[in-house]
Scaffold this active site. Structure first.
Site, mmCIF file in Angstrom:
data_model
loop_
_atom_site.group_PDB
_atom_site.id
_atom_site.type_symbol
_atom_site.label_atom_id
_atom_site.label_comp_id
_atom_site.label_asym_id
_atom_site.label_seq_id
_atom_site.Cartn_x
_atom_site.Cartn_y
_atom_site.Cartn_z
ATOM 1 N N PHE A 1 0.873 -1.176 0.000
ATOM 2 C CA PHE A 1 0.000 0.000 0.000
ATOM 3 C C PHE A 1 0.910 1.226 0.000
ATOM 4 C CE2 PHE A 1 -2.251 3.527 1.923
ATOM 5 C CZ PHE A 1 -3.447 3.515 1.227
ATOM 6 N N ASP B 1 9.560 2.298 1.006
ATOM 7 C CA ASP B 1 8.490 3.077 1.617
ATOM 8 C C ASP B 1 8.521 2.778 3.115
ATOM 9 O OD1 ASP B 1 6.066 3.805 2.767
ATOM 10 O OD2 ASP B 1 4.889 3.397 0.961
ATOM 11 N N LYS C 1 3.632 9.943 8.248
ATOM 12 C CA LYS C 1 3.011 9.426 9.481
ATOM 13 C C LYS C 1 3.727 9.949 10.737
ATOM 14 C CE LYS C 1 0.623 5.313 7.679
ATOM 15 N NZ LYS C 1 -0.740 5.430 8.136
#
Ligand code: PLP
Length: 388
Positions: free
Chosen positions: A132, A216, A245
């Site tokens: 994702f 990522d 995040k």
């Protein structure tokens, strides 16, 4: 305003792209959250790996307070100190090259994709099933999930999805490959740790064919696995990492960090964003990164990760536990969404189901031994009413 009134406003005015649980939070401190009725919750999700230093960490709050009253925004036409200091600190903590700032994880991946394409024009980007990378068009095109992609076709061309297996990667990467983009630990698909050997092969084939290896680290970075960056434990160093995040300590910021060799690919006019690297979010991120980059804290993440893993494995209906540090998932023999709901509404413990049988736990890196025991007891409570 009551919860029922908030829900009424949502029904009337909010595009229904989120499914919310019937709880309104009004305050947070450390591992704890309080709802509007004064009930206290243990937060073992951290806003999906965002408030990793706990809610309202004093050092982050102080950095924001100090900056927000002096200067909030000037754009990237001018200099501000927090962004320059943060870029230097981020680079020193990881790949030693240069940094591009943005506002979210998806945007960080967009920047990585653009950089890779500029470095090798027209090149393919190889991604792994289960990954994702975000919801914007480039990041979505890099997220090989039928349910997320299909309604939005046509996608950005040139993305190829593979099973994360060494032989498949070796067969597919060639001179036309611009980048291999991987989450070293796939978060949204249920905490799947990609094998070190697969990452080593990715490094080798990228080197052989002049492709970039991009990790990522949006969910697995910033101390989550017990090192500042997840790649540090894999034996493989990528050409670039993306972060977001937890980077902002609770505020929205994203970053792409490169090795020196890729630091000058993007040139003036190639990419940009009005808010990127603004002084308030950069000050928050600098405080969060300095707090996270501490051997003492990272040691505790590894120790508490091990004890949480052991505790989870002893619970009823838990058939397997996986992950690294405090990025954990357990496989259940009962419905994970039902357990999650009971944990939230009956036991006041926040965890999250990533699939029908998978429960994800992302507690703060600052979690105490007592809070782990408390969370395990609450989870045991939600599991014991489960019946198989
Ligand atoms: N990459 C990973 C690994 C993620 O977990 C996420 C979000 O869950 C993203 C990218 C997208 O980040 P954002 O929601 O900030 O755009």
């Amino acid at each position: 305003m009551s919860l029922a009134e908030l829900q009424e406003l949502e029904r009337g005015s909010v595009i229904p792209s989120y499914v919310r649980f019937p709880v309104e939070f009004v305050r947070g401190e450390g591992t704890r959250l309080w709802d509007a009725e004064g009930n206290e919750y243990l937060d073992f999700l951290c806003g999906i790996s965002v408030t990793s230093l706990g809610h309202c960490h004093p050092r982050v709050v102080e950095a924001v307070r100090d900056q927000v009253g002096r200067l909030m925004h000037v754009s990237n036409l001018f200099y501000t100190e927090p962004a320059m200091r943060l870029a230097t600190r981020l680079s020193e903590s990881s790949l030693g090259g240069k940094v591009y700032f943005c506002n979210s994880g998806a945007e960080a991946n967009e920047a990585a994709i653009k950089l890779a394409r500029k470095a090798k024009p027209g090149g393919d980007i190889i991604v792994a099933y289960g990954a994702f990378h975000g919801r914007t068009y480039g990041a979505l095109s890099a997220t090989p999930q039928e349910s997320k992609q299909a309604p939005f076709a046509p996608l950005v061309p040139g993305f190829k999805a593979i099973a994360p297996e060494s032989a498949v990667l070796e067969a597919l990467v060639d001179e036309r490959t611009a980048a291999v983009l991987l989450e070293p630990i796939q978060g949204e698909s249920g905490i799947n740790v990609l094998p070190d050997e697969f990452l080593r092969v990715a490094r080798k084939v990228c080197d052989e064919h002049g492709a970039m290896l991009v990790f990522d680290e949006i969910q697995c970075g910033m101390g989550r696995t017990g090192t500042v960056w997840a790649y540090e434990q894999t034996g493989t160093v990528p050409d670039a990492i993306t972060s977001a995040k937890a980077l902002g300590g609770g505020l929205p910021i994203g970053a792409l960090v490169t090795v020196p060799a890729f630091g000058e690919v993007l040139q003036p006019g190639d990419h940009g964003s009005t808010f990127a690297g603004g002084p308030v979010v950069a000050a928050a991120a600098l405080a969060a990164l300095e707090e996270t980059d501490s051997e003492d804290l990272l040691n505790r993440v590894r120790k508490r990760g091990a004890s949480l893993t052991e505790g989870l494995a002893r619970l009823p209906h838990v058939v397997a536990v996986r992950g690294r540090g405090l990025m954990l998932a357990c496989e259940l023999d009962v419905s994970a969404p039902a357990v999650m709901r009971r944990a939230l509404l009956d036991e006041r413990l926040i965890v999250n189901a990533t699939g029908p049988a998978t429960l994800r736990l992302l507690p703060p890196l600052t979690v105490s031994d007592e809070e782990i025991e408390d969370a395990l007891a609450r989870l045991a409570g939600s599991l014991s009413t489960s019946g198989s």
